[in-house]
Design a protein around this motif. Structure first.
Motif, PDB file in Angstrom:
ATOM      1  N   PRO A 208      30.181  78.119  30.095  1.00 44.70           N
ATOM      2  CA  PRO A 208      30.623  78.917  31.249  1.00 44.70           C
ATOM      3  C   PRO A 208      30.440  78.122  32.539  1.00 44.70           C
ATOM      4  CG  PRO A 208      29.028  80.114  29.879  1.00 44.70           C
ATOM      5  CD  PRO A 208      28.975  78.691  29.469  1.00 44.70           C
ATOM      6  N   ILE A 209      31.420  78.183  33.434  1.00 44.76           N
ATOM      7  CA  ILE A 209      31.308  77.475  34.712  1.00 44.76           C
ATOM      8  C   ILE A 209      31.643  78.438  35.845  1.00 44.76           C
ATOM      9  CG2 ILE A 209      31.918  75.250  33.684  1.00 44.76           C
ATOM     10  CD1 ILE A 209      34.676  75.581  35.044  1.00 44.76           C
ATOM     11  N   SER A 210      31.151  78.092  37.030  1.00 44.81           N
ATOM     12  CA  SER A 210      31.392  78.956  38.193  1.00 44.81           C
ATOM     13  C   SER A 210      31.732  78.153  39.439  1.00 44.81           C
ATOM     14  CB  SER A 210      30.144  79.806  38.466  1.00 44.81           C
ATOM     15  OG  SER A 210      29.021  78.966  38.694  1.00 44.81           O
TER      16      SER A 210
ATOM     17  N   THR B   8      28.346  72.823  36.663  1.00 40.55           N
ATOM     18  CA  THR B   8      28.989  71.526  36.436  1.00 40.55           C
ATOM     19  C   THR B   8      28.074  70.593  35.661  1.00 40.55           C
ATOM     20  OG1 THR B   8      30.252  71.770  38.492  1.00 40.55           O
ATOM     21  CG2 THR B   8      30.085  69.561  37.561  1.00 40.55           C
ATOM     22  N   ARG B   9      26.791  70.618  35.987  1.00 46.50           N
ATOM     23  CA  ARG B   9      25.826  69.797  35.250  1.00 46.50           C
ATOM     24  C   ARG B   9      25.710  70.240  33.801  1.00 46.50           C
ATOM     25  NH1 ARG B   9      21.024  69.446  39.879  1.00 46.50           N
ATOM     26  NH2 ARG B   9      21.973  67.746  41.096  1.00 46.50           N
ATOM     27  N   ALA B  10      25.744  71.548  33.586  1.00 43.36           N
ATOM     28  CA  ALA B  10      25.714  72.055  32.215  1.00 43.36           C
ATOM     29  C   ALA B  10      26.951  71.593  31.450  1.00 43.36           C
ATOM     30  CB  ALA B  10      25.631  73.581  32.218  1.00 43.36           C
ATOM     31  N   ALA B  11      28.086  71.542  32.134  1.00 45.23           N
ATOM     32  CA  ALA B  11      29.317  71.074  31.496  1.00 45.23           C
ATOM     33  C   ALA B  11      29.184  69.619  31.063  1.00 45.23           C
ATOM     34  CB  ALA B  11      30.492  71.238  32.455  1.00 45.23           C
ATOM     35  N   GLU B  12      28.502  68.803  31.862  1.00 46.92           N
ATOM     36  CA  GLU B  12      28.310  67.408  31.458  1.00 46.92           C
ATOM     37  C   GLU B  12      27.375  67.316  30.255  1.00 46.92           C
ATOM     38  OE1 GLU B  12      26.861  63.049  33.043  1.00 46.92           O
ATOM     39  OE2 GLU B  12      26.827  64.742  34.442  1.00 46.92           O
ATOM     40  N   PHE B  13      26.332  68.121  30.255  1.00 44.45           N
ATOM     41  CA  PHE B  13      25.427  68.180  29.105  1.00 44.45           C
ATOM     42  C   PHE B  13      26.222  68.530  27.841  1.00 44.45           C
ATOM     43  CE2 PHE B  13      22.542  70.253  26.189  1.00 44.45           C
ATOM     44  CZ  PHE B  13      21.354  69.558  26.299  1.00 44.45           C
ATOM     45  N   ALA B  14      27.080  69.540  27.960  1.00 37.83           N
ATOM     46  CA  ALA B  14      27.901  69.968  26.830  1.00 37.83           C
ATOM     47  C   ALA B  14      28.885  68.877  26.423  1.00 37.83           C
ATOM     48  CB  ALA B  14      28.652  71.248  27.183  1.00 37.83           C
ATOM     49  N   ALA B  15      29.380  68.117  27.393  1.00 39.81           N
ATOM     50  CA  ALA B  15      30.337  67.051  27.096  1.00 39.81           C
ATOM     51  C   ALA B  15      29.697  65.943  26.268  1.00 39.81           C
ATOM     52  CB  ALA B  15      30.902  66.483  28.397  1.00 39.81           C
ATOM     53  N   VAL B  16      28.421  65.641  26.540  1.00 36.00           N
ATOM     54  CA  VAL B  16      27.711  64.643  25.728  1.00 36.00           C
ATOM     55  C   VAL B  16      27.667  65.099  24.273  1.00 36.00           C
ATOM     56  CG1 VAL B  16      25.492  63.509  25.320  1.00 36.00           C
ATOM     57  CG2 VAL B  16      26.332  63.798  27.659  1.00 36.00           C
ATOM     58  N   LEU B  17      27.329  66.371  24.061  1.00 35.87           N
ATOM     59  CA  LEU B  17      27.290  66.915  22.695  1.00 35.87           C
ATOM     60  C   LEU B  17      28.672  66.847  22.043  1.00 35.87           C
ATOM     61  CD1 LEU B  17      25.069  70.120  23.069  1.00 35.87           C
ATOM     62  CD2 LEU B  17      24.404  67.862  22.267  1.00 35.87           C
ATOM     63  N   ALA B  18      29.694  67.250  22.782  1.00 36.56           N
ATOM     64  CA  ALA B  18      31.045  67.258  22.232  1.00 36.56           C
ATOM     65  C   ALA B  18      31.517  65.859  21.887  1.00 36.56           C
ATOM     66  CB  ALA B  18      32.000  67.913  23.228  1.00 36.56           C
ATOM     67  N   LYS B  19      31.191  64.893  22.736  1.00 35.95           N
ATOM     68  CA  LYS B  19      31.574  63.507  22.470  1.00 35.95           C
ATOM     69  C   LYS B  19      30.871  62.978  21.231  1.00 35.95           C
ATOM     70  CE  LYS B  19      33.218  59.353  23.356  1.00 35.95           C
ATOM     71  NZ  LYS B  19      34.649  59.025  23.218  1.00 35.95           N
ATOM     72  N   ALA B  20      29.565  63.235  21.158  1.00 32.91           N
ATOM     73  CA  ALA B  20      28.793  62.747  20.014  1.00 32.91           C
ATOM     74  C   ALA B  20      29.222  63.412  18.714  1.00 32.91           C
ATOM     75  CB  ALA B  20      27.303  62.962  20.259  1.00 32.91           C
TER      76      ALA B  20
ATOM     77  N   PHE C 163      37.604  73.274  38.073  1.00 34.96           N
ATOM     78  CA  PHE C 163      38.215  72.540  36.965  1.00 34.96           C
ATOM     79  C   PHE C 163      38.446  71.063  37.314  1.00 34.96           C
ATOM     80  CE2 PHE C 163      40.080  76.676  35.117  1.00 34.96           C
ATOM     81  CZ  PHE C 163      38.985  76.813  34.263  1.00 34.96           C
ATOM     82  N   LYS C 164      38.558  70.777  38.599  1.00 32.36           N
ATOM     83  CA  LYS C 164      38.699  69.383  39.013  1.00 32.36           C
ATOM     84  C   LYS C 164      37.459  68.588  38.595  1.00 32.36           C
ATOM     85  CE  LYS C 164      39.602  66.536  43.097  1.00 32.36           C
ATOM     86  NZ  LYS C 164      39.798  66.540  44.573  1.00 32.36           N
ATOM     87  N   LYS C 165      36.287  69.181  38.758  1.00 35.32           N
ATOM     88  CA  LYS C 165      35.048  68.544  38.321  1.00 35.32           C
ATOM     89  C   LYS C 165      35.017  68.407  36.796  1.00 35.32           C
ATOM     90  CE  LYS C 165      32.873  68.077  42.285  1.00 35.32           C
ATOM     91  NZ  LYS C 165      32.480  66.737  42.803  1.00 35.32           N
ATOM     92  N   ILE C 166      35.507  69.417  36.117  1.00 33.48           N
ATOM     93  CA  ILE C 166      35.556  69.369  34.655  1.00 33.48           C
ATOM     94  C   ILE C 166      36.468  68.236  34.192  1.00 33.48           C
ATOM     95  CG2 ILE C 166      36.198  70.649  32.580  1.00 33.48           C
ATOM     96  CD1 ILE C 166      33.663  71.633  34.002  1.00 33.48           C
ATOM     97  N   ASP C 167      37.574  68.032  34.900  1.00 37.52           N
ATOM     98  CA  ASP C 167      38.491  66.944  34.556  1.00 37.52           C
ATOM     99  C   ASP C 167      37.823  65.581  34.725  1.00 37.52           C
ATOM    100  OD1 ASP C 167      40.552  68.623  33.882  1.00 37.52           O
ATOM    101  OD2 ASP C 167      41.449  68.621  35.893  1.00 37.52           O
ATOM    102  N   GLU C 168      36.989  65.442  35.755  1.00 37.73           N
ATOM    103  CA  GLU C 168      36.272  64.179  35.954  1.00 37.73           C
ATOM    104  C   GLU C 168      35.322  63.916  34.790  1.00 37.73           C
ATOM    105  OE1 GLU C 168      34.268  64.193  39.683  1.00 37.73           O
ATOM    106  OE2 GLU C 168      36.102  64.434  40.867  1.00 37.73           O
TER     107      GLU C 168
END
Length: 754
Positions: free
Chosen positions: A626-628, A634-646, A679-684
């Motif tokens: 979830p993002i707001s 945004t930081r949580a999204a990056e944490f989740a992105a590491v998991l998704a990538k791995a 979403f711009k941050k999510i795209d980055e």
């Protein structure tokens, strides 16, 4: 007078003269008592070298030159070249030629060489050299071979009166060739970094080539030193040196790498006294220097290799690195380079043949290095502007040549005249390099691939995940503990983060329970390694994901859990994965044990709760974050992105709008602009981790209900939520997080992001 007093030059002159006045007074007071080496004089010498070196180093930095140039020039000013001409009696009193007195400062200087090489090794980016190995090796080896051959030839042709021992002409020629051929990675890297070209293609190639230069150079110096001790080419000695050097390097970069890491980790985790890791690093450096001395090569090779291995240690914290850098920069560098300047007598250049010879040496060194690097770059397909920048960048000797000259002088293959010529060459080529490189780099246009990569690397510098260095996994072998171990394995493989595993069950005062606790921790280690290994296998040989970078150890439970967590956060653990059950308390909110753990740990806490839909090892995760639009989400999204990538799994970002807020907006576009910025941050983040992140917008008056409904509808089995702790004795992350904790049938990671 007030205007003059405000000028930098006046203040600098005053500060340079003041130590000499104080030294004169101290010497006068001490003179009647002096018998043998004087400790007071030793301290005065060290203080003057440090102060003068620091002041002139500051002056050099202010005009765009490396600070070590100021330290060398400071020594030259204090030596026979300037101070000795102006006030010879005072200069001799301050720096006497007495062997016993000189040995005291020389001992500090010899330590300075080792610490300088240790620091140079720690700054060596092997990954960069390996990544650009083909182009960098061509540039480096060509750039070494041409000036080395020219320098060696010059050494064979110079008149015999330039050589202290004509019988050692071959070794003198080898030292001269070495001194003319090697670039100083420290100088090169500092100028490239200052120009903000460290991440540009040509900047990386310059630094990578300098790294190979330095590494090959110290091997050459080590072998040449063994020949210098014999005075001639002795095949058995040469074979022993070469074979011993190759064996030492092979052992160091295989088994030795692991040994060094384990020593640093064990010292960091076990010792309770101040600065234990610093002592361990010094011991490692000393041990490896002694080994190279025993196999017949110079100790500098051992110190340099030790620095490379220490620099690659995954738990070398920024604090430890700064402590070692501070000690070397503040004491050893100004003393060593100051002593080098003291031994340099530029009056020998008043002799016209010697001055001409020095000019020839500088010309050969510059043209040979520039020409070799330029030619290799052109052959490698680089443009003329890039080849020009590369040639300018590699033409810096600095500390490397000074150390070579010092070693040559110490073993008697260089006299003071040759030594002074080499130091003058090092000073002039080093001071010429920054302005010429700046001129060349400004002519380089930005390539499209560079622009894209620089944007990604800029993100890495400011990313939330880059702030973490070491994970502490606290678990109890529950389902939540297994999930935490799996997630930790992903971070161990992808982010190369060392992990310590701590079992949190049992009474630490019961020996039988402690033994069982260690067994449970060992099983968690297996789970982490299993997950990390799977990430490596799925990476399909990606250079940045290697099994050798996975470091997982057991944290022995010796004491109360609260005390252990406090100690571990002081030992460099900055991210806690807490996987324990129960997660929620019976009366609502988080369990009391999690409150205690989060409070005791000084770093960032991630609470991991496994729920019924969690897939077992080998099955895919499906992540919803979830993002707001806040920094927290945004930081949580990056944490989740590491998991998704791995895990190579699906990931979606859910932005929830409140209907009431949408109606209060004068235009619908105002609402969409808000989530577009989010979403711009999510795209980055997606671009950096090379992911496809699904973006979902949902309107709901109840965010927690909307999160669960979306997770159930689309089959997401892991929710990653950024949270911030609320004030109070009971752990709480706010209404939404607390509600999800109590009602979610999906596994959740609550990551503290504020």
């Amino acid at each position: 007078m007030p205007q003059i007093a405000k000028s930098w030059s006046f203040r600098l002159s005053l500060l340079l003269v003041l130590p000499l006045i104080l030294a004169s007074t101290a010497l006068a007071a001490n003179a009647p008592k002096a018998e043998g080496p004087s400790e007071a004089l030793f301290l005065i010498q060290v203080i003057i070298l440090v102060v003068v070196g620091r002041l002139l180093g500051e002056a050099m930095v202010r005009i765009g030159q490396p600070s070590i140039m100021g330290q060398i020039i400071g020594g030259i000013l204090l030596g026979p070249s300037v101070f000795g001409l102006i006030w010879p009696d005072m200069q001799l009193s301050l720096f006497p030629t007495d062997v016993a007195q000189k040995s005291m400062t020389n001992a500090v200087g010899q330590l300075g060489i080792l610490f300088l090489l240790l620091l140079a090794g720690m700054e060596t980016d092997l990954g960069l050299a390996i990544r650009l190995r083909r182009a960098a090796a061509g540039v480096s080896l060509t750039g070494i071979a041409i000036p080395f051959a020219l320098g060696f030839t010059l050494g064979e042709l110079i008149p015999a009166d330039y050589i202290p021992d004509p019988d050692k002409r071959l070794v003198t020629a080898l030292f001269l060739g070495t001194a003319l051929s090697i670039s100083s990675v420290k100088i090169v890297a500092s100028v490239v970094r200052e120009m903000d070209f460290m991440r540009r293609n040509i900047g990386q190639l310059i630094v990578a080539s300098a790294i190979i230069d330095d590494t090959v150079g110290w091997v050459i110096i080590a072998v040449t030193f063994s020949l210098a001790e014999k005075g001639a080419v002795d095949l058995p000695t040469l074979a022993r040196s070469v074979i011993g050097t190759l064996a030492f390097m092979a052992f160091s970069f295989t088994i030795g790498r692991r040994i060094v890491f384990e020593i640093i980790r064990w010292t960091n985790d076990r010792f309770k006294s101040d600065l234990p890791v610093l002592s361990a690093i010094i011991a490692i450096m000393g041990g490896m220097a002694i080994i190279t001395d025993l196999i017949g090569v110079h100790t500098v090779l051992g110190a340099f290799v030790a620095g490379i291995l220490v620099g690659e240690s995954p738990i070398l914290t920024r604090q430890i690195d700064m402590q070692l850098r501070a000690l070397t920069t503040a004491l050893f560098m100004p003393v060593f380079f100051g002593l080098t300047g003291l031994q340099t007598d530029l009056s020998v250049l008043s002799d016209m043949p010697t001055l001409i010879f020095a000019g020839v040496v500088i010309l050969i060194a510059s043209l040979g290095k520039f020409g070799g690097a330029f030619a290799a770059a052109k052959i490698g397909g680089y443009s003329r502007a890039e080849a020009l920048a590369l040639g300018c960048g590699m033409n810096a000797r600095g500390s490397t040549e000074v150390i070579v000259a010092t070693i040559g002088l110490s073993v008697g293959v260089l006299d003071e005249r040759l030594f002074s010529v080499i130091v003058a060459m090092a000073v002039i080529t080093t001071m010429a390099m920054p302005p010429t490189l700046r001129w060349a780099l400004k002519r380089l246009p930005m390539r499209e691939d560079e622009k894209s990569r620089l944007e990604r690397e800029k993100f890495e510098e400011t990313s939330y995940m880059s702030r973490f260095e070491r994970i502490l996994l606290a678990g109890d072998r529950s389902e939540s503990s297994d999930l935490a171990a799996r997630i930790a394995g992903h971070f161990a493989a992808l982010r190369k983060m060392p992990i310590s595993v701590l079992d949190v069950t049992g009474n630490p005062e019961d020996e039988e329970q402690v033994e069982k606790s260690d067994e449970r921790a060992a099983k968690m280690v297996e789970a982490v390694n299993r997950a990390a290994t799977r990430v490596v296998e799925n990476a399909e040989g990606e250079a940045d994901v290697k099994a050798a970078d996975i470091h997982v150890t057991v944290r022995s439970k010796e004491g109360k859990l609260i005390d252990l967590l406090g100690e571990d956060s002081e030992k460099g653990h900055d991210l806690l994965f807490a996987g324990v059950e129960p997660t929620a308390a019976r009366g609502g909110g988080f369990d009391k044990r999690l409150t205690e753990m989060s409070t005791a740990f000084a770093g960032t806490t991630a609470i991991i709760s496994s729920r019924g839909t969690m897939p077992k090892d080998g099955k895919a995760l499906k992540i919803l974050v979830p993002i707001s639009g806040t920094t927290r989400s945004t930081r949580a999204a990056e944490f989740a992105a590491v998991l998704a990538k791995a895990a190579n799994c699906e990931i979606a970002a859910l932005y929830i709008t409140e209907p009431q807020a949408a109606r209060s907006r004068p235009r619908l576009s105002d609402v969409t602009d808000v989530h577009r910025e989010a979403f711009k941050k999510i795209d980055e983040i997606a671009g950096f981790y090379e992911l496809e992140i699904e973006k979902i917008v949902q309107s709901s008056g109840s965010p927690e209900l909307s999160i669960l409904k979306r997770a159930r509808l689309k089959g997401f089995n892991l929710i990653v939520m950024g949270v911030s702790r609320r004030e109070g004795d009971r752990l709480s992350y706010g209404t939404i997080a607390d509600t999800l904790l109590e009602s979610s049938d999906r596994s959740i990671v609550f990551i503290e992001t504020e």
